[in-house]
Design a protein around this motif. Structure first.
Motif, PDB file in Angstrom:
ATOM      1  N   ALA A  43       7.734 -46.208  -5.576  1.00 34.97           N
ATOM      2  CA  ALA A  43       6.760 -45.298  -5.178  1.00 34.97           C
ATOM      3  C   ALA A  43       5.509 -45.569  -5.539  1.00 34.97           C
ATOM      4  CB  ALA A  43       7.291 -43.888  -5.752  1.00 34.97           C
ATOM      5  N   VAL A  44       4.637 -44.886  -4.807  1.00 38.23           N
ATOM      6  CA  VAL A  44       3.167 -45.194  -4.704  1.00 38.23           C
ATOM      7  C   VAL A  44       2.744 -44.350  -5.995  1.00 38.23           C
ATOM      8  CG1 VAL A  44       0.984 -45.073  -3.835  1.00 38.23           C
ATOM      9  CG2 VAL A  44       2.849 -46.175  -2.527  1.00 38.23           C
ATOM     10  N   THR A  45       3.037 -43.050  -5.601  1.00 35.84           N
ATOM     11  CA  THR A  45       2.434 -41.925  -6.548  1.00 35.84           C
ATOM     12  C   THR A  45       3.162 -41.345  -7.615  1.00 35.84           C
ATOM     13  OG1 THR A  45       3.163 -40.165  -5.029  1.00 35.84           O
ATOM     14  CG2 THR A  45       1.089 -41.340  -4.617  1.00 35.84           C
ATOM     15  N   GLY A  46       4.561 -41.472  -7.578  1.00 34.67           N
ATOM     16  CA  GLY A  46       5.608 -40.938  -8.691  1.00 34.67           C
ATOM     17  C   GLY A  46       6.940 -41.124  -8.242  1.00 34.67           C
ATOM     18  N   ALA A  47       7.820 -41.030  -9.352  1.00 34.53           N
ATOM     19  CA  ALA A  47       9.235 -40.937  -9.138  1.00 34.53           C
ATOM     20  C   ALA A  47       9.772 -40.043  -9.981  1.00 34.53           C
ATOM     21  CB  ALA A  47       9.584 -42.207  -9.344  1.00 34.53           C
ATOM     22  N   THR A  48      10.810 -39.282  -9.542  1.00 37.76           N
ATOM     23  CA  THR A  48      11.545 -37.969 -10.478  1.00 37.76           C
ATOM     24  C   THR A  48      13.124 -38.655 -10.039  1.00 37.76           C
ATOM     25  OG1 THR A  48      10.033 -36.598 -10.173  1.00 37.76           O
ATOM     26  CG2 THR A  48      12.116 -36.060 -10.918  1.00 37.76           C
ATOM     27  N   ILE A  49      13.853 -38.926 -10.890  1.00 38.25           N
ATOM     28  CA  ILE A  49      15.279 -39.209 -10.810  1.00 38.25           C
ATOM     29  C   ILE A  49      15.997 -38.369 -11.735  1.00 38.25           C
ATOM     30  CG2 ILE A  49      17.028 -41.109 -11.224  1.00 38.25           C
ATOM     31  CD1 ILE A  49      14.815 -43.087 -10.656  1.00 38.25           C
ATOM     32  N   GLY A  50      17.036 -37.695 -11.268  1.00 43.58           N
ATOM     33  CA  GLY A  50      18.052 -37.001 -11.843  1.00 43.58           C
ATOM     34  C   GLY A  50      19.473 -37.690 -11.729  1.00 43.58           C
ATOM     35  N   SER A  51      20.188 -38.028 -12.696  1.00 48.04           N
ATOM     36  CA  SER A  51      21.651 -38.586 -12.311  1.00 48.04           C
ATOM     37  C   SER A  51      22.448 -38.249 -13.427  1.00 48.04           C
ATOM     38  CB  SER A  51      21.353 -40.216 -12.402  1.00 48.04           C
ATOM     39  OG  SER A  51      21.045 -40.544 -13.937  1.00 48.04           O
ATOM     40  N   GLY A  52      23.737 -38.161 -12.910  1.00 48.85           N
ATOM     41  CA  GLY A  52      25.076 -37.887 -13.529  1.00 48.85           C
ATOM     42  C   GLY A  52      25.548 -39.142 -14.243  1.00 48.85           C
ATOM     43  N   VAL A  53      26.746 -39.494 -14.012  1.00 46.51           N
ATOM     44  CA  VAL A  53      27.297 -40.635 -14.451  1.00 46.51           C
ATOM     45  C   VAL A  53      27.041 -41.958 -13.447  1.00 46.51           C
ATOM     46  CG1 VAL A  53      29.346 -41.714 -15.233  1.00 46.51           C
ATOM     47  CG2 VAL A  53      29.098 -39.379 -15.719  1.00 46.51           C
ATOM     48  N   VAL A  54      26.398 -42.806 -14.367  1.00 51.28           N
ATOM     49  CA  VAL A  54      26.056 -44.112 -13.501  1.00 51.28           C
ATOM     50  C   VAL A  54      26.851 -45.448 -14.168  1.00 51.28           C
ATOM     51  CG1 VAL A  54      24.192 -45.831 -12.787  1.00 51.28           C
ATOM     52  CG2 VAL A  54      23.933 -43.329 -12.846  1.00 51.28           C
ATOM     53  N   GLU A  55      27.745 -46.180 -13.304  1.00 51.61           N
ATOM     54  CA  GLU A  55      28.372 -47.177 -13.981  1.00 51.61           C
ATOM     55  C   GLU A  55      28.035 -48.279 -13.172  1.00 51.61           C
ATOM     56  OE1 GLU A  55      32.389 -46.111 -14.289  1.00 51.61           O
ATOM     57  OE2 GLU A  55      31.923 -45.092 -16.138  1.00 51.61           O
ATOM     58  N   THR A  56      27.660 -49.623 -13.767  1.00 49.76           N
ATOM     59  CA  THR A  56      27.401 -50.862 -12.931  1.00 49.76           C
ATOM     60  C   THR A  56      28.255 -51.975 -13.573  1.00 49.76           C
ATOM     61  OG1 THR A  56      25.505 -51.439 -14.107  1.00 49.76           O
ATOM     62  CG2 THR A  56      25.086 -49.922 -12.102  1.00 49.76           C
ATOM     63  N   THR A  57      28.819 -52.823 -12.710  1.00 44.35           N
ATOM     64  CA  THR A  57      29.416 -54.178 -13.393  1.00 44.35           C
ATOM     65  C   THR A  57      28.797 -55.321 -12.537  1.00 44.35           C
ATOM     66  OG1 THR A  57      31.374 -52.888 -13.872  1.00 44.35           O
ATOM     67  CG2 THR A  57      31.563 -55.097 -13.691  1.00 44.35           C
ATOM     68  N   GLY A  58      28.063 -56.172 -13.215  1.00 40.55           N
ATOM     69  CA  GLY A  58      27.625 -57.441 -12.637  1.00 40.55           C
ATOM     70  C   GLY A  58      26.481 -57.829 -13.130  1.00 40.55           C
ATOM     71  N   ASP A  59      26.087 -59.132 -13.142  1.00 39.15           N
ATOM     72  CA  ASP A  59      24.957 -59.711 -13.684  1.00 39.15           C
ATOM     73  C   ASP A  59      23.707 -58.869 -12.872  1.00 39.15           C
ATOM     74  OD1 ASP A  59      26.258 -61.068 -15.370  1.00 39.15           O
ATOM     75  OD2 ASP A  59      26.047 -63.009 -14.393  1.00 39.15           O
ATOM     76  N   SER A  60      22.678 -58.763 -13.721  1.00 37.85           N
ATOM     77  CA  SER A  60      21.506 -58.006 -12.887  1.00 37.85           C
ATOM     78  C   SER A  60      21.727 -56.575 -12.267  1.00 37.85           C
ATOM     79  CB  SER A  60      20.932 -59.066 -11.912  1.00 37.85           C
ATOM     80  OG  SER A  60      20.480 -60.174 -12.708  1.00 37.85           O
TER      81      SER A  60
END
Length: 195
Positions: A43-60
């Motif tokens: 984003a150019v002017t700002g970012a707001t993120i609210g998250s529950g459970v985040v799971e990732t598998t993999g390089d990068s």
């Protein structure tokens, strides 16, 4: 809501604002695949993120990624990543605030929380576990502001790993319930300030 993806570079949520700000509110996010980010905001002017459970598998496959030209606020319940170069939370901005619950990363060069900003940085976290060489529980760098880090238990297991690293020209404040490291050239904490 919830999102699940499988495949190379298959992000759970990606939002971009060419003018203005980005706001994301999510439930659980699961991605499987190299380069598949859980939540990505630009984003150019700002970012707001609210998250529950985040799971990732993999390089990068970063858990939560944000690039913002303004104020950035990230609040997460938990983030787990498995893979090399897969930070749980990776933020580049001006004025950055992160509130995180449980964080776990398994993979070389996969930090728990990575923040670089031109202005002030404030990080609070409940607990962070990192496993892999060259990993840091909380890594923060401000080029012209202050840094505040308040963490619960941090465990960094791996050669050249660290619990907390903070560098800023202004004041640097760090509090932690406990920091445990294991591995060659691993250390608990490093703070650098020219204030």
């Amino acid at each position: 809501g919830e999102a699940a993806t499988t495949g190379y570079s298959s992000d759970g949520i990606r939002a971009r604002a060419y003018a203005g700000s980005v706001t994301i509110a999510s439930g659980s996010i699961t991605t499987v695949g190299n380069g598949s980010v859980g939540i990505a905001a630009n984003a150019v002017t700002g970012a707001t993120i609210g998250s529950g459970v985040v799971e990732t598998t993999g390089d990068s496959a970063v858990g939560i990624s944000a690039i913002s030209g303004g104020e950035t606020l990230v609040t997460s319940e938990s983030v787990t990543t498995t893979g090399a170069m897969a930070d749980a939370i990776n933020i580049v901005g001006i004025d950055v605030t992160v509130h995180s619950g449980f964080i776990s990363t398994v993979g070389d060069t996969s930090d728990g929380i990575y923040v670089t900003a031109s202005g002030p940085i404030a990080v609070t976290s409940e607990s962070i576990d990192t496993t892999g060489s060259f990993t840091v529980g909380v890594r923060t760098t401000s080029t012209s502001g202050t840094i505040s880090v308040a963490s619960g238990a941090i465990a960094a297991l791996g050669n050249y790993s660290a619990g907390i690293i903070a560098s800023a020209p202004g004041a640097v404040s760090i509090t932690s319930t406990s920091i445990a490291t294991e591995g060659t050239y691993a250390f608990g904490m490093r703070a650098v300030s020219s204030d």
